[in-house]
Design a protein around this motif. Structure first.
Motif, PDB file in Angstrom:
ATOM      1  N   UNK A 104      10.083  -3.995  -6.454  1.00 48.31           N
ATOM      2  CA  UNK A 104      10.334  -5.437  -6.385  1.00 48.31           C
ATOM      3  C   UNK A 104       9.032  -6.196  -6.196  1.00 48.31           C
ATOM      4  N   UNK A 105       8.110  -5.626  -5.419  1.00 53.51           N
ATOM      5  CA  UNK A 105       6.816  -6.295  -5.245  1.00 53.51           C
ATOM      6  C   UNK A 105       6.100  -6.394  -6.579  1.00 53.51           C
ATOM      7  N   UNK A 106       6.149  -5.301  -7.360  1.00 54.09           N
ATOM      8  CA  UNK A 106       5.475  -5.307  -8.665  1.00 54.09           C
ATOM      9  C   UNK A 106       6.102  -6.343  -9.590  1.00 54.09           C
ATOM     10  N   UNK A 107       7.446  -6.428  -9.566  1.00 50.48           N
ATOM     11  CA  UNK A 107       8.121  -7.386 -10.441  1.00 50.48           C
ATOM     12  C   UNK A 107       7.760  -8.814 -10.037  1.00 50.48           C
ATOM     13  N   UNK A 108       7.769  -9.078  -8.719  1.00 49.29           N
ATOM     14  CA  UNK A 108       7.441 -10.435  -8.262  1.00 49.29           C
ATOM     15  C   UNK A 108       6.021 -10.799  -8.679  1.00 49.29           C
ATOM     16  N   UNK A 109       5.098  -9.842  -8.527  1.00 55.17           N
ATOM     17  CA  UNK A 109       3.715 -10.098  -8.956  1.00 55.17           C
ATOM     18  C   UNK A 109       3.673 -10.440 -10.443  1.00 55.17           C
ATOM     19  N   UNK A 110       4.388  -9.631 -11.220  1.00 54.83           N
ATOM     20  CA  UNK A 110       4.373  -9.850 -12.663  1.00 54.83           C
ATOM     21  C   UNK A 110       4.882 -11.235 -13.018  1.00 54.83           C
ATOM     22  N   UNK A 111       6.002 -11.638 -12.408  1.00 54.48           N
ATOM     23  CA  UNK A 111       6.582 -12.950 -12.719  1.00 54.48           C
ATOM     24  C   UNK A 111       5.635 -14.068 -12.298  1.00 54.48           C
ATOM     25  N   UNK A 112       5.048 -13.931 -11.103  1.00 57.54           N
ATOM     26  CA  UNK A 112       4.130 -14.959 -10.633  1.00 57.54           C
ATOM     27  C   UNK A 112       2.967 -15.132 -11.596  1.00 57.54           C
ATOM     28  N   UNK A 113       2.428 -13.996 -12.056  1.00 63.68           N
ATOM     29  CA  UNK A 113       1.276 -14.089 -12.952  1.00 63.68           C
ATOM     30  C   UNK A 113       1.653 -14.714 -14.290  1.00 63.68           C
ATOM     31  N   UNK A 114       2.830 -14.347 -14.797  1.00 65.57           N
ATOM     32  CA  UNK A 114       3.253 -14.938 -16.071  1.00 65.57           C
ATOM     33  C   UNK A 114       3.374 -16.456 -15.909  1.00 65.57           C
ATOM     34  N   UNK A 115       3.967 -16.877 -14.792  1.00 62.74           N
ATOM     35  CA  UNK A 115       4.098 -18.313 -14.530  1.00 62.74           C
ATOM     36  C   UNK A 115       2.742 -18.991 -14.503  1.00 62.74           C
ATOM     37  N   UNK A 148      -0.298   0.157  -5.786  1.00 63.06           N
ATOM     38  CA  UNK A 148       0.443   0.271  -4.536  1.00 63.06           C
ATOM     39  C   UNK A 148       0.802   1.717  -4.219  1.00 63.06           C
ATOM     40  N   UNK A 149       0.975   2.488  -5.283  1.00 59.74           N
ATOM     41  CA  UNK A 149       1.402   3.869  -5.066  1.00 59.74           C
ATOM     42  C   UNK A 149       0.259   4.772  -4.661  1.00 59.74           C
ATOM     43  N   UNK A 150      -0.984   4.301  -4.960  1.00 56.21           N
ATOM     44  CA  UNK A 150      -2.144   5.135  -4.693  1.00 56.21           C
ATOM     45  C   UNK A 150      -2.338   5.280  -3.181  1.00 56.21           C
ATOM     46  N   UNK A 151      -2.481   6.507  -2.702  1.00 52.83           N
ATOM     47  CA  UNK A 151      -2.775   6.631  -1.274  1.00 52.83           C
ATOM     48  C   UNK A 151      -4.194   6.145  -0.995  1.00 52.83           C
ATOM     49  N   UNK A 152      -4.357   5.531   0.137  1.00 54.61           N
ATOM     50  CA  UNK A 152      -5.685   5.000   0.463  1.00 54.61           C
ATOM     51  C   UNK A 152      -6.591   6.185   0.789  1.00 54.61           C
ATOM     52  N   UNK A 172      16.450  -3.197  -4.623  1.00 54.32           N
ATOM     53  CA  UNK A 172      15.631  -2.179  -5.262  1.00 54.32           C
ATOM     54  C   UNK A 172      14.481  -1.828  -4.319  1.00 54.32           C
ATOM     55  N   UNK A 173      13.841  -0.663  -4.539  1.00 60.92           N
ATOM     56  CA  UNK A 173      12.759  -0.251  -3.641  1.00 60.92           C
ATOM     57  C   UNK A 173      11.673  -1.317  -3.565  1.00 60.92           C
ATOM     58  N   UNK A 174      11.087  -1.494  -2.407  1.00 55.38           N
ATOM     59  CA  UNK A 174      10.099  -2.560  -2.227  1.00 55.38           C
ATOM     60  C   UNK A 174       8.926  -2.448  -3.190  1.00 55.38           C
ATOM     61  N   UNK A 175       8.565  -1.198  -3.546  1.00 54.27           N
ATOM     62  CA  UNK A 175       7.398  -1.044  -4.422  1.00 54.27           C
ATOM     63  C   UNK A 175       7.670  -1.678  -5.776  1.00 54.27           C
TER      64      UNK A 175
END
Lengths: 353, 568
Positions: B152-163, B215-219, B147-150
């Motif tokens: 997957x990164x969000x999902x990994x963050x979410x799982x880590x935080x839930x843990x 992550x989607x926000x342009x700097x 899946x797109x990195x944006x």
């Protein structure tokens, strides 16, 4: 040297020599006084010496692993004390099973063979695994790095065995044939101690012969001289190093069974002190040198067993036996300071230390 | 390329078997059963399950990360294969364990363990679930590459935080219970142990949504620091905020968590000291506990009325304790000056053990109390206030850490710090450059000893007693682990390392039993994969990756030359 000896002496040397001298005086004075007081009979001294030699035999077999690995990789295998622990700890369970089956005392030789095989096998496997996982990928890393993985591996193994087998003490069943004692020339020798001494000597001879006479041993020695050149000569360096670890593991596993004969209790922490002392023995004899390891171990065993009563009792120190570990560590520190090449070692120069 | 891909089946199977082996080991050492009571999502998902399923996930992830440029079909297949192989090993364990009595040997091979592994189902369906979930883990890992990195990164963050949030439930509830109106809603997310299922979903959605959005926000250019003045203001504002937070922590956390904080800060104090010896000067000291013991015992001997007819106060005894530690550091330092690496490690280990054995012996009992230690040690008094609760002592630790961290920070960039690092990198070259290695090495030992001794004095005052048994080798190993995990030579690394390594066994009681197992594994894994630590020191990182950088430079140079050749 352009400078005279007087200029070369630094404050460090003065301090170190003063401490060394003070300890030497203390030892001589203590021994003299103990002997003068005559608190112990000759028999006690002989008993203590035999205990020391039996212990020395165990240390010698463990020290072999340190010495072989140091010879090849120039690193102290900190996890070796756990390699030593793993074999006998597992073997204690095998022994228990054999007792349950009723084989332990009816077929003592067979049982002993099984226990020895289990112990040596498990220790060798652990040693190979440690090398493969923790040392091989780091062979070209800075020196501190494999040292740290070694400490990590040591703790991991210790607490894995604690997790697997529990933190309690595991009794090792006594064998009928090792009960009691013999009287040799008027000296009482416990059979377990005799077995430990004889076993250690025989095993050391066999292992020494492997290192000196076989092709495998030749490969080991050549790798320890120069890895690159050995590789050019067609020696599989990785495999030779793995074999070295395995050989050290076998020796440590067998040492473990001898240790259980002397102290019939296994637990997950049992590797720490014997490991450290075997290392001391290896250094004392000259690290990288197999006969040196044997000699160093015997000397250390004797000093540890006789030392507290001889050196410290005369000084009026109560419960001197508590200091036996401290004596071993003091020897280690002073050997490393004054003669890092040990008794027999000549190869090790300051640069390698 | 194709032939290379087909030859990956064997390593994939190997990885799967290794993952399964790790899962079996974790089950047999008892971690799975111990952590099973600790729910992450109440009633659904426990930490124990995470422990035996995570190896498949991680192994599959790392395997796939190493092998690049595979078709998406292959990625899924390899992930599935690793998961299934790992699951099969676990299934084998369950079959063995339920049919034979392994418990005579492996004490944790209980029916409870097998119930957990089969998810409290009967054997056959339970094993199917186990296998299926392991396979799902493998595929999940491959999913993160597809899946797109944006996302997957969000999902990994979410799982880590839930843990994390699920595990730290107690801490979070205690802290938020004082927040008035917020306390209710926060508490409603949690069950008795872990998060409520709905709470977990909410948290996951919140975190991964936020992360995805950010992550989607342009700097924007406005965010970039434009003026140095603003930046320094921001810098000081950050520091001020941090200090205020640190000062307010004890009342926020309450007594129990303040006690944990005390332990963490004590280890930070020692860690900063050992960081100077190991991290800056490169002298591996395994007997660091000796100085801690000397500090604590000096405090005890001087202030306890048990051993001393005229006991001092804490503040009177402190300078003596500090002097004793510096002297001890010099005494250890002098003989070991010529030694390097391994020998130094083992001599310092011996020194630490000698100190402990002396404190324990009957011989020195009249002075040090033997195995019974020293009681009734004075506690520090400021004005009329005795610092005796965990919360008050925290400030003492904080003060000590503040001073010591400042000194270490200034030392690092000073002439002395740079000299230490020169000695660490190559002693012979350093000597050839005219560095007085004797003086600088001794200075490192003495400074390290001093910091450890200060920690020892506060420790003695906190417990009002010292025992030789609390001065064992494991303390040295704790400190060593935390500076290595945090990053050798890095001062923020000490804070991170201590917080993670010392905080976690206290927060998760089940973990305490396995702490050294985990520390040992962490040391090995860390050295293999990330030797510079979690929060590395910039210079140290460069040194450790020197070869890689050189190799990269080499590759680049080669590419350039070949490009030039082809241009010709």
């Amino acid at each position: 040297m352009l400078r005279t000896w007087r200029q070369r002496i630094t404050i460090t040397d003065i301090v170190v020599w003063t401490i060394g001298f003070a300890i030497a005086v203390m030892v001589v004075y203590g021994s003299a006084k103990t002997l003068a007081l005559g608190k112990y009979t000759t028999e006690t001294w002989i008993d203590l010496s035999i205990t020391g030699l039996a212990l020395g035999g165990v240390y010698a077999l463990i020290a072999l692993g340190y010495t072989l690995v140091y010879g090849i990789l120039r690193m102290i295998n900190f996890a070796h004390s756990e390699v030593f622990m793993s074999g006998p700890f597992t073997a204690a369970f095998a022994a228990e099973a054999l007792v349950k089956q009723g084989l332990w005392n009816t077929y003592p030789v067979l049982s002993l063979l099984i226990v020895l095989t289990v112990s040596a096998g498990v220790s060798a496997i652990i040693a190979i695994l440690v090398e493969r996982i923790a040392y091989r990928p780091l062979r070209h890393a800075p020196r501190l790095v494999p040292l740290i993985t070694a400490i990590g591996a040591s703790f991991f193994l210790q607490y894995t065995f604690r997790g697997l087998y529990g933190s309690g003490l595991k009794g090792y069943p006594e064998m009928e044939i090792f009960k009691g004692f013999w009287i040799i020339a008027g000296i009482r020798v416990f059979k377990t101690q005799a077995a430990a001494i004889i076993g250690a000597v025989v095993l050391m001879l066999i292992l020494y012969a492997i290192v000196q006479k076989t092709k495998m041993g030749k490969a080991m020695r050549s790798v320890s001289e120069d890895k690159e050149v050995a590789a050019l000569m067609g020696i599989d360096v990785d495999r030779t190093i793995a074999t070295t670890f395995a050989l050290g593991g076998v020796a440590a596993g067998l040492a473990g069974i001898l240790y259980l004969l002397l102290f019939p209790v296994a637990h997950f922490y049992m590797g720490f002190f014997p490991g450290l002392k075997a290392f001391t023995a290896a250094v004392l004899g000259g690290i990288g040198n197999v006969p040196g390891a044997f000699l160093g171990a015997m000397v250390l065993g004797l000093l540890e067993s006789v030392g507290p009563s001889l050196f410290l009792d005369g000084l009026g120190i109560p419960a001197a036996y508590q200091m036996k570990d401290a004596i071993a560590f003091t020897i280690l520190v002073f050997i490393l300071i004054f003669r890092p090449s040990g008794i027999l070692g000549e190869r090790l120069t300051q640069a390698k230390a | 390329m194709q032939s290379q891909n087909t030859s990956l089946w064997k390593p994939a199977i190997q990885s799967g078997l290794i993952a399964g082996g790790v899962a079996v080991l974790l089950s047999l050492v008892g971690m799975v059963a111990t952590f099973n009571q600790r729910f992450i999502i109440s009633g659904v998902f426990s930490m124990g399950q995470v422990i035996f399923l995570a190896p498949m996930l991680l192994m599959s992830y790392f395997f796939l990360r190493k092998t690049m440029a595979l078709s998406s079909q292959k990625i899924v297949l390899y992930g599935l294969l690793i998961g299934v192989m790992g699951g099969l090993v676990l299934v084998l364990l369950v079959l063995l364990g339920t049919n034979f009595n392994l418990q005579a040997m492996f004490i944790n091979s209980s029916s409870k363990l097998y119930d957990i592994l089969t998810f409290n189902q009967p054997l056959a369906p339970g094993l199917m679930i186990l296998l299926a979930l392991s396979a799902v883990m493998g595929v999940l890992a491959s999913g993160s590459f597809l899946i797109p990195p944006r996302i997957s990164a969000a999902v990994i963050q979410g799982i880590t935080w839930v843990l994390l949030v699920g595990l730290l439930r107690d801490l979070i509830i205690t802290v938020t219970s004082r927040w008035g109106p917020l306390a209710g809603p926060v508490k409603s997310l949690f069950a008795v142990s872990g998060l409520k299922p709905l709470g977990a979903i909410f948290l996951f959605a919140l975190i991964s949504g936020l992360y995805y959005w950010r992550n989607g926000k342009p700097v924007s250019p406005a965010q970039k620091p434009t003026q140095t003045k603003d930046r320094s203001l921001l810098f000081w504002a950050k520091w001020a905020g941090l200090i205020i937070l640190l000062l307010l922590l004890p009342p926020i956390l309450g007594i129990f968590f303040s006690d944990i904080l005390d332990t963490v800060f004590m280890y930070i104090l020692m860690g900063i000291g050992l960081n100077i010896v190991v991290g800056f000067a490169g002298l591996l000291d395994l007997g660091y506990v000796a100085f801690f013991a000397i500090g604590a015992y000096t405090m005890g001997v001087l202030t306890s009325p048990e051993l001393n007819a005229d006991p001092m106060t804490y503040w009177q005894a402190l300078p003596f304790a500090m002097i004793a530690c510096v002297v001890a550091g010099l005494i250890l330092g002098l003989p070991v000056l010529k030694m390097r690496g391994d020998y130094l490690a083992i001599v310092t280990l011996g020194f630490g053990e000698i100190v402990r054995l002396l404190a324990l012996s009957d011989w020195l009992r009249p002075w040090f109390g033997g195995s019974q230690g020293i009681q009734l040690i004075a506690q520090p008094v400021i004005g009329n206030m005795v610092l005796n609760t965990q919360q008050e002592l925290y400030y003492l630790f904080l003060l000590g850490v503040g001073i010591v961290a400042f000194i270490a920070w200034r030392l690092r960039d000073s002439r002395m710090g740079r000299t230490w690092m020169a000695i660490r990198e190559d002693e012979d070259v350093a000597i050839a450059m005219g560095i007085n290695h004797v003086a600088y090495k001794l200075m490192a030992f003495a400074t390290g000893a001093l910091f450890s001794g200060i920690a020892g004095t506060i420790f003695a005052a906190k417990l009002q007693s010292v025992y030789p048994h609390s001065m064992n080798f494991l303390v040295s190993i704790n400190v060593l682990c935390l500076i290595i995990i945090g990053g050798m030579g890095s001062i923020p690394g000490v804070f991170v390392g201590s917080l993670v390594l010392m905080g976690s066994p206290e927060l998760l009681r089940e973990f305490a039993e396995y702490r050294y197992l985990v520390y040992g594994a962490l040391l090995v894994v860390m050295m293999l994969t990330r030797p510079e630590g979690l929060w590395p020191d910039a210079r140290r990182k460069l040194e450790l990756h020197e070869e890689e950088l050189e190799a990269e430079a080499h590759v680049l140079a080669e590419a350039e030359t070949s490009a030039m050749k082809s241009a010709k």
